[in-house]
Structures are given as C-alpha cells and as structure tokens.
Design an enzyme around this catalytic site. Structure first.
Site, PDB file in Angstrom:
ATOM      1  N   GLU A   1       0.797  -1.228   0.000  1.00  0.00           N
ATOM      2  CA  GLU A   1       0.000   0.000   0.000  1.00  0.00           C
ATOM      3  C   GLU A   1       0.827   1.275   0.000  1.00  0.00           C
ATOM      4  O   GLU A   1       0.385   2.313  -0.498  1.00  0.00           O
ATOM      5  CB  GLU A   1      -0.951   0.003   1.208  1.00  0.00           C
ATOM      6  CG  GLU A   1      -2.060  -1.022   1.062  1.00  0.00           C
ATOM      7  CD  GLU A   1      -2.944  -1.100   2.288  1.00  0.00           C
ATOM      8  OE1 GLU A   1      -3.594  -0.093   2.599  1.00  0.00           O
ATOM      9  OE2 GLU A   1      -2.970  -2.156   2.926  1.00  0.00           O
TER      10      GLU A   1
ATOM     11  N   ASP B   1      -2.433  -4.701   3.416  1.00  0.00           N
ATOM     12  CA  ASP B   1      -2.541  -4.972   4.852  1.00  0.00           C
ATOM     13  C   ASP B   1      -3.424  -6.186   5.150  1.00  0.00           C
ATOM     14  O   ASP B   1      -4.405  -6.443   4.440  1.00  0.00           O
ATOM     15  CB  ASP B   1      -3.101  -3.752   5.584  1.00  0.00           C
ATOM     16  CG  ASP B   1      -2.072  -2.631   5.693  1.00  0.00           C
ATOM     17  OD1 ASP B   1      -0.882  -2.900   5.447  1.00  0.00           O
ATOM     18  OD2 ASP B   1      -2.456  -1.495   6.015  1.00  0.00           O
TER      19      ASP B   1
ATOM     20  N   ASP C   1      -6.036  -7.150   6.738  1.00  0.00           N
ATOM     21  CA  ASP C   1      -7.337  -6.925   7.360  1.00  0.00           C
ATOM     22  C   ASP C   1      -8.373  -6.793   6.249  1.00  0.00           C
ATOM     23  O   ASP C   1      -8.058  -6.907   5.058  1.00  0.00           O
ATOM     24  CB  ASP C   1      -7.318  -5.687   8.267  1.00  0.00           C
ATOM     25  CG  ASP C   1      -6.794  -4.441   7.563  1.00  0.00           C
ATOM     26  OD1 ASP C   1      -6.841  -4.371   6.305  1.00  0.00           O
ATOM     27  OD2 ASP C   1      -6.332  -3.514   8.254  1.00  0.00           O
TER      28      ASP C   1
ATOM     29  N   GLU D   1      -9.970  -4.226   5.081  1.00  0.00           N
ATOM     30  CA  GLU D   1      -9.725  -3.117   4.168  1.00  0.00           C
ATOM     31  C   GLU D   1      -8.596  -3.454   3.202  1.00  0.00           C
ATOM     32  O   GLU D   1      -8.672  -3.171   2.005  1.00  0.00           O
ATOM     33  CB  GLU D   1      -9.393  -1.855   4.970  1.00  0.00           C
ATOM     34  CG  GLU D   1      -9.536  -0.588   4.171  1.00  0.00           C
ATOM     35  CD  GLU D   1      -9.559   0.652   5.053  1.00  0.00           C
ATOM     36  OE1 GLU D   1      -9.693   1.736   4.498  1.00  0.00           O
ATOM     37  OE2 GLU D   1      -9.435   0.516   6.288  1.00  0.00           O
TER      38      GLU D   1
ATOM     39  N   TYR E   1       2.037  -5.564  13.044  1.00  0.00           N
ATOM     40  CA  TYR E   1       0.916  -4.813  12.467  1.00  0.00           C
ATOM     41  C   TYR E   1       0.106  -4.118  13.554  1.00  0.00           C
ATOM     42  O   TYR E   1      -0.234  -4.733  14.571  1.00  0.00           O
ATOM     43  CB  TYR E   1       0.025  -5.758  11.667  1.00  0.00           C
ATOM     44  CG  TYR E   1      -1.011  -5.050  10.832  1.00  0.00           C
ATOM     45  CD1 TYR E   1      -0.645  -4.044   9.951  1.00  0.00           C
ATOM     46  CD2 TYR E   1      -2.353  -5.399  10.926  1.00  0.00           C
ATOM     47  CE1 TYR E   1      -1.591  -3.395   9.175  1.00  0.00           C
ATOM     48  CE2 TYR E   1      -3.306  -4.761  10.146  1.00  0.00           C
ATOM     49  CZ  TYR E   1      -2.922  -3.765   9.281  1.00  0.00           C
ATOM     50  OH  TYR E   1      -3.857  -3.107   8.525  1.00  0.00           O
TER      51      TYR E   1
ATOM     52  N   ARG F   1      -2.937  -2.662  13.520  1.00  0.00           N
ATOM     53  CA  ARG F   1      -4.406  -2.693  13.554  1.00  0.00           C
ATOM     54  C   ARG F   1      -4.832  -4.092  13.968  1.00  0.00           C
ATOM     55  O   ARG F   1      -4.950  -4.989  13.145  1.00  0.00           O
ATOM     56  CB  ARG F   1      -4.986  -2.302  12.190  1.00  0.00           C
ATOM     57  CG  ARG F   1      -4.725  -0.853  11.827  1.00  0.00           C
ATOM     58  CD  ARG F   1      -5.402  -0.438  10.533  1.00  0.00           C
ATOM     59  NE  ARG F   1      -5.136   0.965  10.239  1.00  0.00           N
ATOM     60  CZ  ARG F   1      -4.108   1.412   9.521  1.00  0.00           C
ATOM     61  NH1 ARG F   1      -3.249   0.541   9.004  1.00  0.00           N
ATOM     62  NH2 ARG F   1      -3.927   2.691   9.309  1.00  0.00           N
TER      63      ARG F   1
ATOM     64  N   HIS G   1      -4.431 -13.439  15.014  1.00  0.00           N
ATOM     65  CA  HIS G   1      -3.531 -12.305  14.845  1.00  0.00           C
ATOM     66  C   HIS G   1      -2.680 -12.141  16.097  1.00  0.00           C
ATOM     67  O   HIS G   1      -2.818 -12.866  17.065  1.00  0.00           O
ATOM     68  CB  HIS G   1      -4.320 -11.029  14.573  1.00  0.00           C
ATOM     69  CG  HIS G   1      -5.118 -11.091  13.313  1.00  0.00           C
ATOM     70  ND1 HIS G   1      -5.999 -10.103  12.940  1.00  0.00           N
ATOM     71  CD2 HIS G   1      -5.185 -12.027  12.329  1.00  0.00           C
ATOM     72  CE1 HIS G   1      -6.566 -10.432  11.785  1.00  0.00           C
ATOM     73  NE2 HIS G   1      -6.086 -11.586  11.407  1.00  0.00           N
TER      74      HIS G   1
END
Length: 760
Positions: A9, A82, A84, A86, A307, A309, A354
C-alpha cells in the site's frame, strides 16, 4: 519476464520489501485505495441486489498505470496489502482493475499476508500464499455500502434541516451522541456536600494519618456527615473521647499481587499514547504506521513493530521466547516467570489468530536505535517495547497493612499503608489511568501491634463536594467506543478527526466539548433516527459484519433488511420542522416582529423572524433590546481617510471599522494584538503581532501593516533558517507530521522536529 511483482500500500513499505526480496521481485505501492464508489447518488443500485458502481480514484491513476505496466512484464502477481478487511478489499479492487484491462491473462495471482515487516515473515508469506478471501471482501463491501447509504441519505437531510456542509455517519453519529450525553449529564449535575474526618497521629517517631470509619458505633457512608455543623459536633466529641491518645484495636497484614497489563491492541495503544505521551489517536496511528513499514537503522531498513491494527492480545511463540531472553539478561532470572504469561482478549470478535502490537525484535532496545528515530517514533516505540517486555515479567508483590484505632467506645479510625516488596514488571512499565493517577509512592506505617497507644496530634475535618463525570479525553472516548462496540479500533482515529473537522466538538485541555452545531445534529438524529445512533444497533451491525467476514452471514440480505426500514424513515422525516430554532417572547426592536434564537454557522444568535426584510441580529449574551447601531469611539479617527472610527458587529463578533464604509474599508480588531517579540524579517522595522482574521483564523503579521504586508500563518521563532538563512523559522503543527520548525520560505523546504510545547 523474469521478475515477480509484489504490490503493497505504501512506498515506504515497498522500499523495505525490495531490500528483503532481492532481484526476483519488483515492489510497487498502490498508495492506498485504488477504487471507490462513484462519488454521487446512485452508486449503489438498491433495486438491483445492491450492485455497486466503482470508479478509479483519480489521484492514484498513475500508480495503477505503473502497476499495470509492471504486471505485463511479470511472471506472477503477489498482492501484499494490509492483513485486514480493508487491505483485502484493496487487493481485490486492484485485481478487478487489472482483470478488466486484460493484463492478467493466465498469470498466477497470489494473496500474501504478514503481520510484521521482517525478512523471515515476508519470505514465509511468499512461500505460503493464499487466494483472495471473498468473505473478507464481502464484509468490506457491506461496510462501505452501509456507510454510503447512511451518509448519502442522512447528510442531505441535515443540510436541509440544520445547515449546509454537515454530515452524519453510521459510526460517527453514535460517537457524537456519547460526547453530547456526557455534557448534558455534567450540566444536570448538582454538587452534594459531604465531610470527612481525619486524625494526624505519631508513633515510634513516625507521623501518619487515619480516617474516621465509625462514629458512636455507626459505620460512616459518604454522606453521613453532610454539613459543617454536624462535622463540628463530631470533631468535638472525638477530641473529648480521645483525650490526646488513640488505641490500636486490630492490625491486619496481607501480601497483594499486581499483575502486568496485556500487550497492546490498537485501542489500548491509542489510550496509553494519549495518557502518557499526549498523542492524538491520529498521531499515534501515523507514527505506528511508520514504525511498522520500516525505518533505516544504520543502513538497514527494518520494520520495528508488528501490524498495528489488531484487537488480539496474543504473542507468537518465537516472540515470547525472545522476550523471555531479554528479561533474563536485563532484569535477572528472578523477574522471569516459570511459564510464559498468557492473555485472552475481552472482545468476543477478536481475531485470535492475529498478534498484539509488539516489537519485531525485543532485543532491539529503544536506546539502541534512538539516534535513528524521530522523537515521536522513539517515544511510541519505547512505550510498545516496555509494555511488551513487562507483560511477560513476574507480578509485583506489595505488603499492605490496615490498622484500626479507637478513640473511645465505638469511634474507629483506619490507617492503611503499603510498600513494594518486589517490583517485578513495575520496574519496567505501569499502565496509565484516564483520570488522576493513584499515588504509587510507598506509604509505610510504623510497626504497630494490637493494644498499642499512639499520640493524637490533631483531628481535621475536611469539606468535599461531589463532582460531575469528567468530559471525555481521546483515551476515555476510545475506551467507551470499544466498550460499546461502536466501530472498530482501526477507525477510532478517523471518527474523532471527523467530529472535529465538522465542527461538532472542540478539544480544550485535551477534553471534548460539543458545539452548538454538534448538539443540534445529535438532537435531530436522536429524535428522528434513534435506531441508527443507538449504541446497541451500531454494535450489532459490527457483529453482523464480523459474521460476514467469517462466512456465517450473507451480505446482501443484511443490506436489504437495513435499507427497507431506513429508506422509509428518511422519507418520513422530510417534513419535520427545522431544529435549532427557539421562538422568544420578545419583539424585534427594529421592526416589531418576533425574535427567535437560531443556529448559525458559528453557533447560536438571536435574529428577527422578519428576515430578510429585517436584518436585526444580536449575540445570545447581549441584553434584550440591544441596538444594531454602532458604538462611536470618541477621539479615534480612521488612519486611512480621517473619518470617525466605530465599533461594529459582524458575523464573527465585534470589531473596529471606519464609519466611511463602504468607501473606506479600514478595519481593526477590537482587542489589541499580542506582540510576539520577533522582528519582521522583511522590513526589519517592527515586530510580528498575533492577529485574528475575519474568519477567526490566527495569523502573524508585521506591526507596520499595511505599510509592510509580511505575514505568516504559523508562530514565528527568532531563529534563522540553517538551510537558506531567512531570519525566522515558524512552529508548525500538523496531524501528519506533528510539531516542527519550518522555514516560511516555500522554496526552501527546511523542517525539523520541534519537541517543546508550542506557545499559544
């Protein structure tokens, strides 16, 4: 076609990936989202199974074009956005664009995910790719559709009923409700008086204090002693009964364990960074992102944290092994528990596969890399490192003592004391609190036994008043959002930022206060769309989205159930009365029509209902019948044309203006500008003054204005630019970069971190 293409990203992450993957891979960045719903009504076809119309994001077109060009010459495509929902959606959108452009053909497309940017993690992810997850993609599409349907239908209604430029959101609006309801609770609060009685004592050469817990056989509650007269009588009786001495009735000794806090999740990191570092949620996430994506630490670009998030408190086994080695080496084997500490998330939807936020290597201590980090990066990395190491250390052991002392029959004072026997994890880290922290200093009592007597130095009565609940800080608001299940931790920073940008709340002394506009918007939504700002509704919707991501629910039926009821409610509310208007029992002094309290762009004002024929207005705090006629400033003449100066009232308050307006447009602020003491770098004949523009924005300009028109938007600093030599620097604060010293000469571009508190 000998190279593979891997897409991430951000360019920073792409740079780090290139270092780890070598010549077999080309790494490019998508620069975030590549496609989104078309920015207009009708982007979602609610009559056709909620078909969604996407369009390429214009600012990222050149990056998509570069990826397309690279794909043509690649053997395989690895999508490494990423890990997740999104990130999954970004990979899917990019895949769809490339497929539409016909450049994928039969090339293999892999989805890879990793939770830390280290060589081992990335190479393992490349070895174990998977396919795109349609469940995660559907969950993100459903979230985007819900946000669109709410925003594109409620926001226009707010424009009609309140004012233009406002917005409502599926998650933003319940967050606003929290802040408004807390403010209303504070306003309703009625302080209540109560008194406490304490004794100052001495024994074996040591002074200590004790609080009255029982009086004449009755246990004291908070409001038992509720007024001064009662406190006086109790004080007199205790002095009479004690006769200068108290007798030790009981001594109770215990040993207490205090356990370390679990490693950071997104939410707890935002809370602690706010409490301990004063960071906003946005600044915390921005800084964490830079630590995750990679920092050059002496010629090697390394991702420093996992990570950021996540809602999991798990730690990988290999990470725990390294943390335990660090504890043994730095803090001794006595601070290492026999078995690793295990933690379980309180969130029922936590992704336990996670990891928590942790250093990618616990052996990489904060002080060893400090010189390579920006100040805010070092502070946040140190916070994460300490919390992670502390969570695997032994509990702290505290000895506590509780002593009851008698002052005559039925009168009991209690003294408590404690001291740390073994600090354990507390030697490294202690979790902060939202309000005033408890005193962690050791409070020792003298050695006492039952039957001992102690000297009474004095009895003190103290008056107290109950206090209202505190306004939310960023930390306590994030905690409340998580507790109610409103949104997800990764969205909290955006939620808070939106509330501020829309003018719904202000942040003063790090606490949120709703504005008049925020109150009116919340009242309108709470009265007419209660279901959609209800905390339980929002939390249930998040649960449903999580269920979609796990493949347990279908996304289109969820949207249909929501839309049918919501659409009907929006249509029904088109005819409701405009909020924020309160009719007054007062007539306009100018035309005689009724006055009303109305909501304007900058809050409430009082205006004539005869507008636009009658333009009478006044501020809410001005007396009834106040005239619109200007106030003449005796002896003050316009420096431009010589006409009389007068005090006028504009939309942004009172100011000094020329009576010759509109021929002469001279204006001055009503209050004298504050002198910064910094010499104007252009004319060098006067200092820079702090002024306020007609739109309420602060700027700094030469005191010789208009003869010298030099001005800057940021606070000037009497320090020459080390790059171009301009006589001043300015102190600039942005959410993206924090507080910096910057050169006001645009062509120069000099900037460096500035850690000192920015003056007002």
């Amino acid at each position: 076609m000998s190279k593979n293409l891997i897409v991430v990203e951000s360019p920073a992450k792409a740079k780090t990936m290139s270092k780890y993957l070598g010549k077999e891979f080309v790494a490019l960045a998508s620069y975030g989202h590549v496609r989104d719903l078309v920015p207009k009504q009708g982007a979602i076809d609610t009559e056709n199974a909620f078909a969604m119309k996407y369009a390429l994001i214009e600012k990222n077109k050149k990056h998509v074009d570069a990826i397309e060009k690279a794909v043509k010459n690649a053997e395989a495509l690895y999508l490494a956005t990423d890990p997740d929902r999104e990130g999954e959606a970004i990979s899917w959108h990019l895949y769809e664009i490339l497929k539409e452009r016909g450049v994928l053909d039969s090339k293999p497309v892999h989805r890879v995910e990793f939770y830390e940017i280290t060589k081992n993690a990335i190479q393992q992810a490349i070895r174990e790719p998977r396919e795109l997850s349609q469940n995660l993609i559907n969950a993100q599409q459903a979230r985007r559709a819900l946000d669109y349907l709410v925003g594109f239908n409620l926001s226009p209604l707010l424009w009609k009923k309140v004012r233009r430029g406002l917005s409502a959101g599926r998650v933003q609006s319940p967050a606003l409700r929290l802040i408004v309801e807390r403010e209303e609770e504070i306003e309703r609060f009625v302080p209540r008086e109560y008194w406490t009685i304490e004794s100052d004592l001495a024994a074996r050469g040591k002074d200590f204090a004790a609080r009255l817990t029982h009086f004449q056989g009755e246990k004291l509650e908070q409001f038992t002693i509720g007024e001064a007269g009662h406190a006086d009588r109790v004080e007199a009786e205790l002095n009479r009964a004690a006769q200068g001495r108290l007798k030790v009735a009981t001594v109770e000794k215990k040993q207490r364990r205090r356990n370390p806090a679990p490693p950071f999740t997104t939410s707890t990191l935002q809370q602690e960074a706010s409490r301990k570092l004063g960071f906003s949620a946005q600044r915390t996430m921005r800084t964490a992102q830079s630590l995750y994506e990679g920092v050059d630490i002496g010629g090697e670009v390394v991702g420093l944290i996992s990570y950021m998030r996540t809602d999991s408190v798990n730690l990988a086994n290999e990470a725990v092994i390294e943390i335990r080695d660090v504890i043994k080496d730095r803090f001794g084997v006595d601070n290492l528990p026999d078995e690793p500490q295990l933690y379980k998330s309180k969130s029922k939807n936590a992704q336990e596969a996670h990891e928590a936020i942790r250093p990618t290597s616990a052996a990489r201590t904060p002080e060893s890399i400090k010189k390579h980090l920006k100040p805010e990066q070092y502070k946040l990395y140190e916070l994460i490192w300490k919390r992670t190491v502390a969570c695997q250390m032994v509990p702290a052991l505290l000895d506590t003592v509780s002593v009851d002392l008698e002052a005559g029959a039925g009168n009991v004072f209690r003294a408590t004391g404690s001291h740390i026997v073994k600090p354990g994890f507390m030697a490294v880290y202690q979790e902060g609190t939202d309000e005033a922290p408890e005193d962690e200093d050791e409070k020792m009592l003298p050695p006492l036994e039952a039957g001992d007597t102690v000297d009474l130095k004095q009895i003190r009565k103290e008056q107290h008043f109950t206090e209202p609940p505190p306004r939310y800080t960023e930390a306590s608001l994030v905690k409340a959002l998580e507790a109610y299940g409103i949104g997800r931790p990764s969205t909290y920073a955006t939620i808070i930022d939106t509330l501020e940008k829309r003018g719904y709340v202000t942040l003063d002394k790090r606490r949120f206060t709703p504005t008049d506009v925020g109150r009116v918007v919340n009242k309108f939504l709470s009265e007419h769309f209660h279901n959609y700002v209800d905390y339980e509704f929002t939390a249930r919707m998040e649960d449903d989205l999580d269920a979609i991501s796990r493949g347990e629910k279908e996304w289109r039926p969820l949207l249909k159930d929501f839309w049918v009821e919501f659409k009907g409610q929006v249509s029904e509310k088109e005819t409701v009365e405009r909020p924020g208007v309160e009719m007054l029992e007062e007539n306009c002094p100018k035309c005689g029509k009724k006055l009303a309290k109305r909501l304007g762009r900058n809050g409430y004002f009082i205006g004539c209902t005869g507008y636009p024929d009658c333009d009478y207005t006044r501020n809410v705090d001005e007396a009834a019948g106040a005239s619109n006629e200007p106030e003449i400033l005796e002896g003050r003449m316009c420096p431009k044309c010589g006409s009389q100066l007068i005090v006028k009232r504009g939309r942004y308050g009172k100011f000094i203006g020329c009576s010759g307006y509109p021929k002469c447009r001279h204006m001055e602020p009503l209050e004298k500008p504050e002198d910064t003491g910094v010499q104007c770098p252009e004319c060098k004949q006067a200092t820079m003054l702090k002024r306020k523009s007609r739109y309420g924005k602060i700027f700094y300009s030469c005191a010789r204005y208009p003869d010298c028109k030099y001005a800057v938007w940021n606070l000037p600093l009497a320090e020459p630019c080390p790059k171009c030599g301009w006589p001043i620097l300015t102190i600039k604060t942005t959410k993206r970069r924090g507080t910096e010293k910057v050169c006001p000469q645009k062509e120069c571009g000099f900037s460096e971190p500035h850690d000192e508190a920015t003056p007002n």
